[in-house]
Write a protein that holds these residues in place. Structure first.
Motif, PDB file in Angstrom:
ATOM      1  N   ALA A 152      22.512  -2.406   5.541  1.00 51.46           N
ATOM      2  CA  ALA A 152      23.475  -3.164   4.730  1.00 51.46           C
ATOM      3  C   ALA A 152      23.702  -2.876   3.176  1.00 51.46           C
ATOM      4  O   ALA A 152      24.904  -2.297   2.789  1.00 51.46           O
ATOM      5  N   THR A 153      22.852  -1.391   2.647  1.00 48.68           N
ATOM      6  CA  THR A 153      22.461  -0.629   1.306  1.00 48.68           C
ATOM      7  C   THR A 153      24.436   0.187   1.894  1.00 48.68           C
ATOM      8  O   THR A 153      24.084   0.890   0.442  1.00 48.68           O
ATOM      9  N   LEU A 154      23.833   1.031   3.089  1.00 51.47           N
ATOM     10  CA  LEU A 154      24.691   2.177   3.282  1.00 51.47           C
ATOM     11  C   LEU A 154      26.285   1.569   3.670  1.00 51.47           C
ATOM     12  O   LEU A 154      26.692   2.305   3.772  1.00 51.47           O
ATOM     13  N   SER A 155      26.389  -0.002   3.554  1.00 54.17           N
ATOM     14  CA  SER A 155      27.393  -0.653   3.447  1.00 54.17           C
ATOM     15  C   SER A 155      28.238  -0.501   2.952  1.00 54.17           C
ATOM     16  O   SER A 155      27.973  -1.484   1.802  1.00 54.17           O
ATOM     17  N   ASP A 156      29.364  -0.925   3.067  1.00 54.74           N
ATOM     18  CA  ASP A 156      30.981  -0.907   2.388  1.00 54.74           C
ATOM     19  C   ASP A 156      31.259  -2.850   2.844  1.00 54.74           C
ATOM     20  O   ASP A 156      31.772  -3.385   1.668  1.00 54.74           O
ATOM     21  N   ARG A 157      30.897  -2.250   3.906  1.00 53.26           N
ATOM     22  CA  ARG A 157      31.883  -4.075   4.075  1.00 53.26           C
ATOM     23  C   ARG A 157      31.244  -4.794   5.695  1.00 53.26           C
ATOM     24  O   ARG A 157      30.598  -3.429   5.900  1.00 53.26           O
ATOM     25  N   LEU A 158      30.486  -5.992   5.321  1.00 52.78           N
ATOM     26  CA  LEU A 158      29.493  -6.259   6.732  1.00 52.78           C
ATOM     27  C   LEU A 158      30.544  -7.621   7.253  1.00 52.78           C
ATOM     28  O   LEU A 158      30.994  -8.103   6.011  1.00 52.78           O
ATOM     29  N   VAL A 159      31.074  -6.921   8.966  1.00 50.94           N
ATOM     30  CA  VAL A 159      32.252  -7.955   9.000  1.00 50.94           C
ATOM     31  C   VAL A 159      30.722  -9.243  10.004  1.00 50.94           C
ATOM     32  O   VAL A 159      30.707  -8.397  10.638  1.00 50.94           O
ATOM     33  N   THR A 160      31.944 -10.353  10.285  1.00 51.46           N
ATOM     34  CA  THR A 160      31.250 -11.478  11.329  1.00 51.46           C
ATOM     35  C   THR A 160      32.318 -11.872  11.640  1.00 51.46           C
ATOM     36  O   THR A 160      33.174 -11.726  11.091  1.00 51.46           O
ATOM     37  N   VAL A 166      44.375  -7.536  15.504  1.00 55.17           N
ATOM     38  CA  VAL A 166      44.865  -6.828  14.804  1.00 55.17           C
ATOM     39  C   VAL A 166      44.650  -6.510  13.358  1.00 55.17           C
ATOM     40  O   VAL A 166      44.678  -5.611  12.207  1.00 55.17           O
ATOM     41  N   ALA A 167      45.744  -7.096  12.974  1.00 53.79           N
ATOM     42  CA  ALA A 167      46.307  -7.285  11.788  1.00 53.79           C
ATOM     43  C   ALA A 167      44.638  -7.539  10.473  1.00 53.79           C
ATOM     44  O   ALA A 167      45.443  -6.885   8.932  1.00 53.79           O
ATOM     45  N   ASP A 168      44.405  -8.602  10.993  1.00 48.25           N
ATOM     46  CA  ASP A 168      42.961  -8.869  10.300  1.00 48.25           C
ATOM     47  C   ASP A 168      42.461  -6.945   9.664  1.00 48.25           C
ATOM     48  O   ASP A 168      42.363  -6.989   8.817  1.00 48.25           O
ATOM     49  N   THR A 169      42.171  -6.458  11.034  1.00 46.11           N
ATOM     50  CA  THR A 169      41.261  -5.626  10.947  1.00 46.11           C
ATOM     51  C   THR A 169      42.240  -3.663  10.272  1.00 46.11           C
ATOM     52  O   THR A 169      41.408  -3.608   9.156  1.00 46.11           O
ATOM     53  N   GLU A 170      44.005  -3.736   9.972  1.00 45.62           N
ATOM     54  CA  GLU A 170      44.598  -3.196   9.454  1.00 45.62           C
ATOM     55  C   GLU A 170      43.775  -3.752   8.084  1.00 45.62           C
ATOM     56  O   GLU A 170      44.342  -2.378   7.305  1.00 45.62           O
ATOM     57  N   THR A 171      44.639  -4.976   7.536  1.00 40.64           N
ATOM     58  CA  THR A 171      44.227  -5.400   6.209  1.00 40.64           C
ATOM     59  C   THR A 171      43.229  -4.843   5.824  1.00 40.64           C
ATOM     60  O   THR A 171      42.956  -4.457   4.273  1.00 40.64           O
ATOM     61  N   LEU A 172      41.792  -4.911   6.465  1.00 42.60           N
ATOM     62  CA  LEU A 172      40.403  -4.589   5.722  1.00 42.60           C
ATOM     63  C   LEU A 172      40.761  -3.118   6.005  1.00 42.60           C
ATOM     64  O   LEU A 172      39.995  -2.303   4.872  1.00 42.60           O
ATOM     65  N   TYR A 173      40.696  -2.712   6.794  1.00 41.83           N
ATOM     66  CA  TYR A 173      40.892  -0.406   6.860  1.00 41.83           C
ATOM     67  C   TYR A 173      42.252  -0.127   5.428  1.00 41.83           C
ATOM     68  O   TYR A 173      41.433   0.740   4.578  1.00 41.83           O
ATOM     69  N   ARG A 174      43.086  -0.979   5.193  1.00 37.24           N
ATOM     70  CA  ARG A 174      43.727  -0.654   4.043  1.00 37.24           C
ATOM     71  C   ARG A 174      43.048  -0.657   2.244  1.00 37.24           C
ATOM     72  O   ARG A 174      43.156   0.354   1.559  1.00 37.24           O
ATOM     73  N   SER A 175      42.199  -1.876   2.575  1.00 35.75           N
ATOM     74  CA  SER A 175      41.557  -2.155   1.670  1.00 35.75           C
ATOM     75  C   SER A 175      40.365  -1.440   1.009  1.00 35.75           C
ATOM     76  O   SER A 175      39.983  -0.716  -0.586  1.00 35.75           O
ATOM     77  N   LEU A 176      39.821  -0.292   2.059  1.00 31.33           N
ATOM     78  CA  LEU A 176      39.358   0.044   1.691  1.00 31.33           C
ATOM     79  C   LEU A 176      39.275   1.969   2.003  1.00 31.33           C
ATOM     80  O   LEU A 176      38.767   3.084   1.615  1.00 31.33           O
TER      81      LEU A 176
END
Length: 385
Positions: free
Chosen positions: A141-149, A359-369
């Motif tokens: 988790a310390t190596l992660s920018d986001r953790l998705v559940t 897909v929309a949620d994932t694209e939003t996550l990618y753009r934020s990163l």
């Protein structure tokens, strides 16, 4: 760069499949890396996604093999240096560990996202092995920018075990798109079932955590109380032969269908879909059942209650065969209740769990990163030689 240990028939591979097909190709150069499916498991690339483009990584399968795992780690790191992804998106425990470590090894500065489709906190390990798993996930988790559940309950369980920080978490529920759903009569004809028989279906892997022994206990009680009832088991796994052997002693028919491409036919033929697991994330079988208008009876574990609205779209129970059987008999005996719950389940799951929303949620996550990965590229982290 999406990394998953194996594309077996199940929730994680279904989510990956939807993303591979529907992510905006003009904005995202999305590449999938995976290992091979073990014998006895259904291969998603055979059952429904034969044309999906994948990059095979030797050693990146389900089983743990130190030499093979090390080869897979260096193969992933080398691929990252060539591809130079902005984001590395991992799923399943082994791929999550190797993928996140490979980012550090490669020095590419990619943002790291890991998805928990469930967790291994309950029902998988002895206490010492569980402690190793928890400590490993805390480190990763310390190596992660986001953790998705896939559900809020899964997130809360992980936080309760001090895996990650609250601000790292994003809840993205599954997204599903079914194929054409036949009508009840056509589905029953295709499966060789009597038109008017009560039918209960189980769809999923036959593994210990799914408790096929409990499934058979429920079947024993229901078959004894509901004349003419039939049970369908759609799936496979290491316990298939044991289930087949023990099913012969039941007071009615249990049909083992194996893995099928047309899982919609199984749902359409059923009056009730049953889930008996000890641990779950957000089970796709219950979402798919709802989309076909079939009510479910399920154990109240993981994020199941985020899919099944107890008393409205199905019935939830403790992990107890007697309670599960009683709920199943109730729905088989009260057709109006079953129809009402089925209609409510179809409306709810179709609106909440569409693949387009995933897909929309994932694209939003990618753009934020994207900004985070650009920053890392300009200030590279120290890589292991």
């Amino acid at each position: 760069m999406e990394i998953i240990a194996r594309m077996n028939v199940g929730g994680p591979a279904t989510q990956v499949s939807g993303l591979c097909k529907l992510l905006d190709a003009e904005e995202f150069d999305h590449r999938l890396y995976t290992g091979h499916v073990d014998d006895g498991e259904g291969d998603r690339l055979v059952f429904g996604d034969a044309g999906l483009a994948v990059h095979r990584v030797p050693g990146l399968g389900r089983s743990v093999n130190p030499a093979g795992d090390l080869r897979a780690l260096y193969r992933l790191a080398g691929t990252m240096r060539t591809f130079r992804p902005h984001i590395v998106h991992t799923r399943t425990a082994k791929a999550g560990a190797l993928g996140r470590l490979a980012v550090s090894l490669s020095g590419v500065g990619a943002a790291r996202v890991h998805v928990f489709h469930g967790h291994l906190l309950e029902g998988y390990f002895s206490p010492p092995k569980r402690a190793v798993y928890v400590n490993a996930e805390r480190f990763l988790a310390t190596l992660s920018d986001r953790l998705v559940t896939v559900g809020a309950r899964v997130r809360d369980d992980l936080l309760r075990n001090r895996i990650g920080r609250p601000e790292q978490y994003v809840v993205i529920p599954p997204g599903v798109r079914l194929g054409p759903v036949p009508d009840r009569a056509a589905a029953r004809t295709a499966l060789g079932l009597p038109p008017g028989a009560p039918v209960v279906a189980y769809v999923g892997r036959l593994t210990r955590i799914k408790r096929p022994d409990r499934l058979l206990e429920v079947a024993r009680e229901v078959l004894a109380r509901v004349p003419g009832c039939r049970f369908l088991v759609c799936g496979g796994g290491e316990l298939r032969e044991q289930v087949e052997r023990e099913a012969r002693s039941l007071p009615g028919p249990v049909d083992l269908l194996g893995w099928r491409r047309d899982v919609e036919t199984v749902y359409a033929a059923a009056d009730v879909v049953l889930l008996t697991s000890d641990s779950e994330g957000t089970p796709l079988s219950l979402i798919e059942a709802g989309m076909t208008g079939t009510p479910v009876v399920a154990t109240r574990v993981g994020s199941v209650a985020e899919v099944v609205r107890d008393g409205r779209t199905g019935l939830l129970a403790a992990p107890d065969a007697g309670e599960l059987a009683a709920h199943t008999v109730r729905l088989l005996s009260d057709q109006e209740l079953a129809r009402r719950m089925g209609r409510a389940a179809q409306a709810w799951t179709t609106s909440a769990f569409a693949v387009e929303r995933l897909v929309a949620d994932t694209e939003t996550l990618y753009r934020s990163l994207h900004g985070a990965s650009d920053h890392r590229r300009s200030t590279p982290e120290t890589s292991t030689p």
